[in-house]
Write a protein that holds these residues in place. Structure first.
Motif, PDB file in Angstrom:
ATOM      1  N   ASN A 202      38.099  84.874  -2.113  1.00  0.00           N
ATOM      2  CA  ASN A 202      37.110  83.805  -2.232  1.00  0.00           C
ATOM      3  C   ASN A 202      35.829  84.447  -2.758  1.00  0.00           C
ATOM      4  O   ASN A 202      35.092  85.088  -2.005  1.00  0.00           O
ATOM      5  CB  ASN A 202      36.882  83.145  -0.871  1.00  0.00           C
ATOM      6  CG  ASN A 202      36.259  81.763  -1.004  1.00  0.00           C
ATOM      7  OD1 ASN A 202      36.044  81.274  -2.107  1.00  0.00           O
ATOM      8  ND2 ASN A 202      35.969  81.134   0.130  1.00  0.00           N
ATOM      9  N   THR A 237      42.523  74.632   0.874  1.00  0.00           N
ATOM     10  CA  THR A 237      41.866  75.927   0.942  1.00  0.00           C
ATOM     11  C   THR A 237      42.781  76.936   1.637  1.00  0.00           C
ATOM     12  O   THR A 237      43.570  76.563   2.500  1.00  0.00           O
ATOM     13  CB  THR A 237      40.531  75.848   1.703  1.00  0.00           C
ATOM     14  OG1 THR A 237      39.945  77.147   1.762  1.00  0.00           O
ATOM     15  CG2 THR A 237      40.720  75.314   3.122  1.00  0.00           C
ATOM     16  N   SER A 239      41.195  79.587   2.888  1.00  0.00           N
ATOM     17  CA  SER A 239      40.119  80.389   3.480  1.00  0.00           C
ATOM     18  C   SER A 239      40.103  80.384   5.011  1.00  0.00           C
ATOM     19  O   SER A 239      39.241  81.011   5.603  1.00  0.00           O
ATOM     20  CB  SER A 239      38.772  79.873   2.979  1.00  0.00           C
ATOM     21  OG  SER A 239      38.557  78.559   3.471  1.00  0.00           O
ATOM     22  N   GLU A 240      40.985  79.642   5.628  1.00  0.00           N
ATOM     23  CA  GLU A 240      41.037  79.451   7.085  1.00  0.00           C
ATOM     24  C   GLU A 240      39.857  78.630   7.581  1.00  0.00           C
ATOM     25  O   GLU A 240      39.649  78.497   8.787  1.00  0.00           O
ATOM     26  CB  GLU A 240      41.108  80.798   7.821  1.00  0.00           C
ATOM     27  CG  GLU A 240      42.366  81.566   7.475  1.00  0.00           C
ATOM     28  CD  GLU A 240      42.505  82.866   8.252  1.00  0.00           C
ATOM     29  OE1 GLU A 240      41.577  83.207   9.005  1.00  0.00           O
ATOM     30  OE2 GLU A 240      43.551  83.520   8.082  1.00  0.00           O
ATOM     31  N   SER A 241      39.084  78.121   6.682  1.00  0.00           N
ATOM     32  CA  SER A 241      37.987  77.235   7.032  1.00  0.00           C
ATOM     33  C   SER A 241      38.482  75.799   6.887  1.00  0.00           C
ATOM     34  O   SER A 241      39.504  75.555   6.244  1.00  0.00           O
ATOM     35  CB  SER A 241      36.839  77.515   6.061  1.00  0.00           C
ATOM     36  OG  SER A 241      35.734  76.738   6.362  1.00  0.00           O
ATOM     37  N   HIS A 242      37.767  74.853   7.482  1.00  0.00           N
ATOM     38  CA  HIS A 242      38.087  73.445   7.242  1.00  0.00           C
ATOM     39  C   HIS A 242      37.892  73.170   5.746  1.00  0.00           C
ATOM     40  O   HIS A 242      36.964  73.705   5.130  1.00  0.00           O
ATOM     41  CB  HIS A 242      37.143  72.565   8.078  1.00  0.00           C
ATOM     42  CG  HIS A 242      37.496  71.113   8.039  1.00  0.00           C
ATOM     43  ND1 HIS A 242      37.276  70.320   6.933  1.00  0.00           N
ATOM     44  CD2 HIS A 242      38.069  70.314   8.964  1.00  0.00           C
ATOM     45  CE1 HIS A 242      37.689  69.090   7.182  1.00  0.00           C
ATOM     46  NE2 HIS A 242      38.182  69.065   8.422  1.00  0.00           N
ATOM     47  N   LEU A 245      34.391  72.280   4.651  1.00  0.00           N
ATOM     48  CA  LEU A 245      33.457  73.414   4.621  1.00  0.00           C
ATOM     49  C   LEU A 245      33.782  74.327   3.438  1.00  0.00           C
ATOM     50  O   LEU A 245      32.878  74.810   2.747  1.00  0.00           O
ATOM     51  CB  LEU A 245      33.538  74.204   5.925  1.00  0.00           C
ATOM     52  CG  LEU A 245      33.296  73.416   7.223  1.00  0.00           C
ATOM     53  CD1 LEU A 245      33.250  74.363   8.420  1.00  0.00           C
ATOM     54  CD2 LEU A 245      31.996  72.629   7.144  1.00  0.00           C
ATOM     55  N   ALA A 246      35.063  74.544   3.232  1.00  0.00           N
ATOM     56  CA  ALA A 246      35.477  75.404   2.110  1.00  0.00           C
ATOM     57  C   ALA A 246      35.024  74.799   0.783  1.00  0.00           C
ATOM     58  O   ALA A 246      34.575  75.503  -0.123  1.00  0.00           O
ATOM     59  CB  ALA A 246      36.981  75.576   2.123  1.00  0.00           C
ATOM     60  N   TYR A 249      31.248  75.257   0.396  1.00  0.00           N
ATOM     61  CA  TYR A 249      30.955  76.643   0.020  1.00  0.00           C
ATOM     62  C   TYR A 249      31.240  76.841  -1.469  1.00  0.00           C
ATOM     63  O   TYR A 249      30.406  77.345  -2.229  1.00  0.00           O
ATOM     64  CB  TYR A 249      31.814  77.615   0.847  1.00  0.00           C
ATOM     65  CG  TYR A 249      31.714  79.033   0.322  1.00  0.00           C
ATOM     66  CD1 TYR A 249      30.639  79.856   0.653  1.00  0.00           C
ATOM     67  CD2 TYR A 249      32.667  79.532  -0.570  1.00  0.00           C
ATOM     68  CE1 TYR A 249      30.525  81.128   0.128  1.00  0.00           C
ATOM     69  CE2 TYR A 249      32.565  80.809  -1.096  1.00  0.00           C
ATOM     70  CZ  TYR A 249      31.487  81.609  -0.742  1.00  0.00           C
ATOM     71  OH  TYR A 249      31.371  82.868  -1.271  1.00  0.00           O
TER      72      TYR A 249
END
Lengths: 343, 243
Positions: A202, A237, A239-242, A245-246, A249
């Motif tokens: 990322n 995503t 990114s392991e983020s919601h 949120l991803a 970003y």
């Protein structure tokens, strides 16, 4: 002067933006840095939203290059299946600046990679796996097509006066040594995901900014750039983020890089399609029901704003050829394949 | 009116078979034939095939004995119309090449998948396809579709103005050794289009094809580089019966 805001223009105030309405938005939201003449050769690339820009510019008399034109007889409804007519060459979606840099390096310096993905006995170009829906017959054939494609892309980079690029993602999949970057995760369309070979990346602002400068260095000619940021949210995503949120970003970083580049270089302009679509003023009406795809009304709003500042070359003798005109409002997003992996 | 069980629906390319029957004691099937635009004007609706084209109406009346063909009147069909043909192939090859034929010359590479898609669309846009679909909508009768004949060898030495653009381009492909591969690709595309309709495809008779992908001159209609004679028609009928 009591405060510096006293001398600020009306457009500096949110209240005026809200009460000004759509026409004010079209007039004031964008100030072009340069003109685009009808003789200027334009190349386009980027995420799926960039396809709208290429199509609309063609329709409005701009000289948009197509260095890999579709063969005669290919039905308009099938063109995008094979990567024709989407952009100025058959590279499919170029979501990240790293992908763009890799493409330019291979086109200009010569092919450095021989990565071929396989699926069910068919072979796919790992760097644009979606342009041949049924793959090709052998690794040799993939490499032949890649070399032919890269030669065309090189000619595009050598000819172009204006390059329109839509930044789409910060997330991508690379080899662990970061020598290769892919448009799609290995295994999504073809190939096999091996965590010992591939990793998720990322990118941050600094990396993307540096990649774009490296890209301009490779081009090495006085080209004018128009950058846009895709308003299309991430399909998924890694990114392991919601995902929300991803997405924030990703779009924030891309928007910041585009803004920085535009403020640093006279030959780089930023066109605010992202803001037009995502603005609170739009109340989400520019999105389809999936809150991801851009509705045709949104595309129209973006392009009307663009053409207010870069007027159509209506008297142009550059004719929109029937092949490109027939493409209609098709759009192809390789990333959408990830939706199939949703639980 | 009594009808034969088999009906040939054709363009000018079916006439060679009619000539074979004219010279033969074998009973001919029914014919529903109109050349050129007449064939292209055929329309199908409610189990019938007809045309509004006055010239074609005349022609159909002459060959069939009526200007309207009722599909239910026949137990089998043989269609020799406007597809599969060479046009789709040759136009693609103006600008594009398959990997196995030409990698690095001044053409674009095209995948066999994309090429096949173009050939299939060319067939789907044909009157032959329209007629076959109409037959299938009303009948389970066996249907055979024939590939159109290949240009004759002597076309190579013919004046350019005597040849169609498609023929000229095909001669060039034959000269470069591509023609047989492309004929095979066209037949594959035709099978992909027609076999789901339970319709069989017939290529040009094997013994008529030269190793370059042209048609031997002994099957040529006099002074005509495209159409064929009764000997060719006999082979077509033989292949039809044996299929």
């Amino acid at each position: 002067m009591k405060t510096p805001y006293e001398s600020a223009p009306a457009t500096a105030f949110w209240k005026n933006f809200v009460t000004g309405g759509a026409s004010a938005q079209r007039d004031e939201i964008y100030r072009k840095k340069f003109n685009i003449a009808r003789s200027d050769r334009i190349a386009t690339a980027g995420s799926c939203f960039a396809q709208h820009i290429a199509r609309e510019m063609r329709k409005n008399g701009y000289n948009v290059l197509d260095v890999e034109p579709p063969p005669r007889g290919l039905e308009a409804s099938r063109m995008f299946d094979f990567g024709y007519g989407m952009f100025s060459a058959r590279y499919g979606n170029v979501y990240t600046v790293r992908q763009l840099l890799q493409l330019a390096a291979e086109a200009i310096r010569g092919p450095q990679r021989e990565t071929v993905w396989e699926k069910n006995g068919r072979f796919y170009d790992a760097f644009r796996p979606s342009v041949e829906p049924d793959g090709l017959g052998s690794r040799d054939e993939v490499m032949a097509h890649r070399l032919s494609h890269l030669a065309a892309v090189r000619s595009m980079f050598e000819q172009m006066d204006v390059f329109v690029f839509t930044l789409g993602l910060t997330e991508s999949w690379m080899t662990r040594d970061e020598k290769e970057v892919y448009a799609l995760a290995p295994g999504a369309l073809a190939g096999r995901f091996d965590p010992n070979v591939y990793k998720f990346v990322n990118q941050n602002m600094g990396e993307i900014h540096a990649d774009f400068l490296a890209f301009m260095d490779l081009i090495g000619r006085p080209v004018r750039y128009i950058l846009t940021v895709s308003p299309v949210p991430l399909t998924a995503t890694a990114s392991e983020s919601h995902v929300l949120l991803a997405n924030t970003y990703s779009k924030s970083v891309l928007r910041a890089v585009a803004g920085q580049l535009s403020s640093e270089y006279e030959n780089i302009d930023y066109f605010p399609s992202f803001e037009i679509i995502t603005s609170p003023m739009a109340r989400g009406v520019f999105y389809e029901h999936n809150m991801r795809s851009i509705a045709s009304i949104g595309v129209s709003e973006v392009m009307e704003t663009f053409f207010r500042h870069h007027p159509p070359h209506v008297d142009s003798n550059i004719q929109v050829d029937k092949i490109h005109d027939d493409v209609g409002e098709q759009q192809k997003c390789d990333e959408e394949i990830l939706e199939g992996f949703s639980k | 009116m009594m009808r034969n069980s088999i009906c040939v629906i054709g363009s000018s390319h079916s006439v060679c078979m009619r000539k074979y029957f004219n010279n033969s004691v074998i009973e001919a099937p029914d014919w529903y034939v109109s050349a050129g635009r007449g064939f292209l004007s055929l329309e199908a609706r409610e189990g019938q095939i007809s045309t509004r084209h006055p010239g074609a109406q005349q022609r159909l009346a002459l060959t069939y004995g009526g200007s309207t063909l009722r599909i239910d009147d026949h137990e089998a069909f043989f269609v020799i119309g406007d597809a599969p043909r060479l046009n789709g192939l040759v136009h693609v090859y103006d600008t594009h090449r398959l990997f196995q034929h030409d990698r690095w010359r001044s053409k674009y590479l095209i995948s066999s998948g994309c090429f096949g898609s173009i050939l299939e669309d060319d067939i789907k846009n044909s009157t032959t396809f329209k007629i076959v679909k109409a037959i299938r909508a009303h009948s389970d009768a066996p249907v055979m579709v024939s590939h159109l004949p290949l240009p004759s060898v002597c076309a190579i030495s013919a004046p350019v103005k005597a040849l169609t653009k498609a023929t000229l381009k095909w001669l060039d492909l034959a000269r470069n050794g591509y023609a047989l591969d492309l004929l095979a690709a066209n037949l594959d595309a035709a099978r992909a289009v027609f076999e789901p309709l339970n319709v069989r495809i017939m290529g040009p008779p094997a013994e008529t094809i030269t190793e370059d992908g042209l048609c031997h001159d002994i099957y040529m209609k006099t002074d005509d580089y495209t159409h064929k004679n009764a000997r060719y028609g006999e082979l077509m009928w033989r292949d039809y019966l044996s299929a």
